[in-house]
Scaffold this motif. Structure first.
Motif, PDB file in Angstrom:
ATOM      1  N   CYS A  81       0.853  -1.200   0.000  1.00 35.05           N
ATOM      2  CA  CYS A  81       0.000   0.000   0.000  1.00 35.05           C
ATOM      3  C   CYS A  81       0.876   1.233   0.000  1.00 35.05           C
ATOM      4  N   LYS A  82       0.464   2.259  -0.753  1.00 33.45           N
ATOM      5  CA  LYS A  82       1.287   3.460  -0.908  1.00 33.45           C
ATOM      6  C   LYS A  82       1.050   4.490   0.199  1.00 33.45           C
ATOM      7  N   HIS A  83       0.029   4.322   1.009  1.00 30.53           N
ATOM      8  CA  HIS A  83      -0.273   5.257   2.093  1.00 30.53           C
ATOM      9  C   HIS A  83      -0.250   6.704   1.573  1.00 30.53           C
ATOM     10  N   CYS A  84      -1.053   6.928   0.537  1.00 27.51           N
ATOM     11  CA  CYS A  84      -1.068   8.216  -0.184  1.00 27.51           C
ATOM     12  C   CYS A  84      -1.404   9.379   0.748  1.00 27.51           C
ATOM     13  N   VAL A  85      -0.753  10.509   0.514  1.00 27.51           N
ATOM     14  CA  VAL A  85      -1.085  11.724   1.266  1.00 27.51           C
ATOM     15  C   VAL A  85      -2.515  12.145   0.948  1.00 27.51           C
ATOM     16  N   ASN A  86      -2.886  12.071  -0.331  1.00 27.80           N
ATOM     17  CA  ASN A  86      -4.280  12.267  -0.732  1.00 27.80           C
ATOM     18  C   ASN A  86      -4.836  10.884  -1.077  1.00 27.80           C
ATOM     19  N   ALA A  87      -5.464  10.243  -0.118  1.00 33.46           N
ATOM     20  CA  ALA A  87      -5.863   8.840  -0.261  1.00 33.46           C
ATOM     21  C   ALA A  87      -7.276   8.705  -0.804  1.00 33.46           C
ATOM     22  N   ALA A  88      -7.406   8.060  -1.968  1.00 33.99           N
ATOM     23  CA  ALA A  88      -8.718   7.862  -2.587  1.00 33.99           C
ATOM     24  C   ALA A  88      -9.615   7.000  -1.708  1.00 33.99           C
ATOM     25  N   CYS A  89      -9.045   5.967  -1.089  1.00 32.70           N
ATOM     26  CA  CYS A  89      -9.852   5.071  -0.264  1.00 32.70           C
ATOM     27  C   CYS A  89     -10.482   5.817   0.905  1.00 32.70           C
ATOM     28  N   VAL A 216       5.741  -1.278 -16.448  1.00 32.45           N
ATOM     29  CA  VAL A 216       6.509  -2.524 -16.432  1.00 32.45           C
ATOM     30  C   VAL A 216       6.378  -3.211 -15.076  1.00 32.45           C
ATOM     31  N   TYR A 217       6.231  -2.417 -14.020  1.00 33.54           N
ATOM     32  CA  TYR A 217       6.098  -2.940 -12.662  1.00 33.54           C
ATOM     33  C   TYR A 217       4.639  -3.094 -12.233  1.00 33.54           C
ATOM     34  N   GLY A 218       3.728  -2.850 -13.161  1.00 30.62           N
ATOM     35  CA  GLY A 218       2.312  -2.932 -12.829  1.00 30.62           C
ATOM     36  C   GLY A 218       1.815  -1.743 -12.031  1.00 30.62           C
ATOM     37  N   LEU A 219       2.503  -0.606 -12.160  1.00 34.25           N
ATOM     38  CA  LEU A 219       2.115   0.614 -11.448  1.00 34.25           C
ATOM     39  C   LEU A 219       1.508   1.614 -12.426  1.00 34.25           C
ATOM     40  N   PRO A 220       0.446   2.309 -12.054  1.00 34.77           N
ATOM     41  CA  PRO A 220      -0.151   3.300 -12.953  1.00 34.77           C
ATOM     42  C   PRO A 220       0.774   4.500 -13.135  1.00 34.77           C
ATOM     43  N   PRO A 221       0.954   4.982 -14.361  1.00 33.37           N
ATOM     44  CA  PRO A 221       1.856   6.115 -14.578  1.00 33.37           C
ATOM     45  C   PRO A 221       1.346   7.435 -14.016  1.00 33.37           C
ATOM     46  N   ASP A 222       0.016   7.574 -13.932  1.00 35.46           N
ATOM     47  CA  ASP A 222      -0.545   8.837 -13.460  1.00 35.46           C
ATOM     48  C   ASP A 222      -1.816   8.567 -12.649  1.00 35.46           C
ATOM     49  N   PRO A 223      -1.687   8.014 -11.437  1.00 31.28           N
ATOM     50  CA  PRO A 223      -2.879   7.692 -10.634  1.00 31.28           C
ATOM     51  C   PRO A 223      -3.650   8.946 -10.259  1.00 31.28           C
ATOM     52  N   LYS A 224      -4.980   8.810 -10.187  1.00 33.14           N
ATOM     53  CA  LYS A 224      -5.857   9.944  -9.916  1.00 33.14           C
ATOM     54  C   LYS A 224      -6.770   9.668  -8.724  1.00 33.14           C
ATOM     55  N   MET A 225      -7.188  10.746  -8.087  1.00 26.85           N
ATOM     56  CA  MET A 225      -8.243  10.650  -7.089  1.00 26.85           C
ATOM     57  C   MET A 225      -9.565  10.404  -7.793  1.00 26.85           C
ATOM     58  N   PRO A 226     -10.516   9.690  -7.193  1.00 29.38           N
ATOM     59  CA  PRO A 226     -11.784   9.413  -7.870  1.00 29.38           C
ATOM     60  C   PRO A 226     -12.562  10.663  -8.222  1.00 29.38           C
ATOM     61  N   SER A 227     -12.497  11.702  -7.393  1.00 31.26           N
ATOM     62  CA  SER A 227     -13.239  12.931  -7.661  1.00 31.26           C
ATOM     63  C   SER A 227     -12.723  13.640  -8.899  1.00 31.26           C
ATOM     64  N   ARG A 228     -11.457  13.392  -9.274  1.00 29.68           N
ATOM     65  CA  ARG A 228     -10.896  14.051 -10.441  1.00 29.68           C
ATOM     66  C   ARG A 228     -11.316  13.395 -11.733  1.00 29.68           C
ATOM     67  N   ASN A 229     -11.979  12.237 -11.635  1.00 27.47           N
ATOM     68  CA  ASN A 229     -12.472  11.581 -12.833  1.00 27.47           C
ATOM     69  C   ASN A 229     -13.850  12.084 -13.233  1.00 27.47           C
TER      70      ASN A 229
END
Length: 263
Positions: A81-89, A216-229
Motif C-alpha cells: 500500500c502506498k499510504h497516499c497523502v491524498n488517499a482515494a480510499c 513494467v512494474y504494474g504501477l499506474p503512470p498517473d494515478p488519480k483521485m476518484p473525484s478528479r475523474n
C-alpha cells in the motif's frame, strides 16, 4: 502529530527472497496460502500474484529479455500500500472506517468497516480487497501497532538487503535521491523515483525507485483521485438537479393540499 513515516523500496537490490511477505503474514496473523496460491502462477516465480485482503506485501518478478533471449534483466519489486497523502480510499469510505494516523499513514479499522467495497474501486493501485475471514476490507497498516511502541514494521526489519527501508519521509527522500544519482552515474540512466514528491496524489508515503516505466512494474503512470475523474462542475449539476426535484415535489404537494381544501 508525529513525524510522517513510510517506506522507500529499491528493487535494484531486492533478491526476491519473500522474507517481507512472510514477516508481514506472521506479524499480522494473516492466513497462509490457499490451494490456489500454493503453486506458481506461471508469471516467473510468483505464487502470491497480487496484493489483496490477506496479502499485504507482494514481491513482483519482472523479467525482460531481448528478442534473441541473449540479453535480459530480472527485477524484483516488493509492492505494498502506498499510504497516499491524498488517499482515494479514505475519501470514499462512507463509515469513516479509514483513518489517517499520527504517522501520516492510512489504516482501515475493521470494526467500523461495513464491507461496502467502495475503497476497493477507488484505490488506483489495486491494493485493497476483502479479507474472507473478517469479511471487511483490509490492507497494509504500515504495522501501526508496532509504530505506536517505537518498533520498525515487520517487512522492512526482515529485509536482508535493505531493499525496503523504513524511516521519516524526509530522510527517505534524501537517501533515495542519492541512490538515483549513484545508479545514473553507473550508467543506469532510466533510474527515477516514483511517488517521492507531492505531484503524485500529494506524495506517496511508500515510494519506489524504478529503472523502467511504471507500467513494467504494474504501477499506474498517473494515478488519480476518484473525484478528479468526474466532469468539471459535475457535482454542481447533480446538486442543481436535486434542488429542482425537491422544489417540484414541494410544489406538487402544496398544490394537492390546496385542491383538497377547495373540494
Amino acid at each position: 502529530m508525529a513525524e510522517p513515516m513510510g517506506f522507500f523500496t529499491d528493487p535494484t537490490v531486492c533478491i526476491g527472497c519473500k522474507a517481507c511477505e512472510v514477516a508481514c503474514k506472521q506479524w499480522n496473523q494473516l492466513p497462509a496460502l490457499d490451494d490456489k496460491r500454493s503453486t506458481l502462477s506461471g508469471d516467473s516465480y510468483d505464487n502470491t500474484r497480487k496484493l489483496d485482503g490477506t496479502h499485504w506485501r507482494h514481491v513482483k518478478f519482472v523479467e525482460q529479455f531481448s528478442d534473441d533471449r541473449r540479453d535480459g534483466r530480472w527485477t524484483m519489486l516488493s509492492d505494498v500500500c502506498k499510504h497516499c497523502v491524498n488517499a482515494a480510499c479514505l475519501e470514499v469510505c462512507p463509515t469513516n472506517a479509514i483513518i489517517r494516523t499520527e504517522f501520516d499513514t492510512v489504516v482501515i479499522q475493521s470494526d467500523t468497516c461495513n464491507g461496502c467495497k467502495a475503497c476497493i474501486g477507488a484505490c488506483p493501485f489495486g491494493v485493497i480487497d476483502i479479507n474472507p475471514v473478517s469479511n471487511t476490507a483490509q490492507k497494509c497498516t504500515l504495522c501501526y501497532d508496532r509504530l505506536q511502541v517505537g518498533m520498525e514494521p515487520a517487512c522492512s526489519q526482515a529485509c536482508p538487503t535493505d531493499s525496503i527501508v523504513f524511516g521519516p519521509i524526509w530522510q527517505l527522500r534524501q537517501r533515495a535521491g542519492r541512490r538515483v544519482e549513484q545508479l545514473q552515474a553507473a550508467g543506469e540512466t532510466r533510474a527515477r523515483l516514483y511517488g517521492a514528491d507531492d505531484t503524485m496524489l500529494g506524495g506517496l508515503n511508500a515510494f519506489f525507485l524504478l529503472v523502467d516505466k511504471p507500467e513494467v512494474y504494474g504501477l499506474p503512470p498517473d494515478p488519480k483521485m476518484p473525484s478528479r475523474n468526474l466532469q468539471p462542475g459535475g457535482w454542481l449539476t447533480a446538486l442543481g438537479a436535486l434542488v429542482v426535484g425537491l422544489v417540484s415535489l414541494f410544489n406538487f404537494r402544496e398544490r394537492g393540499a390546496r385542491e383538497g381544501k377547495d373540494d
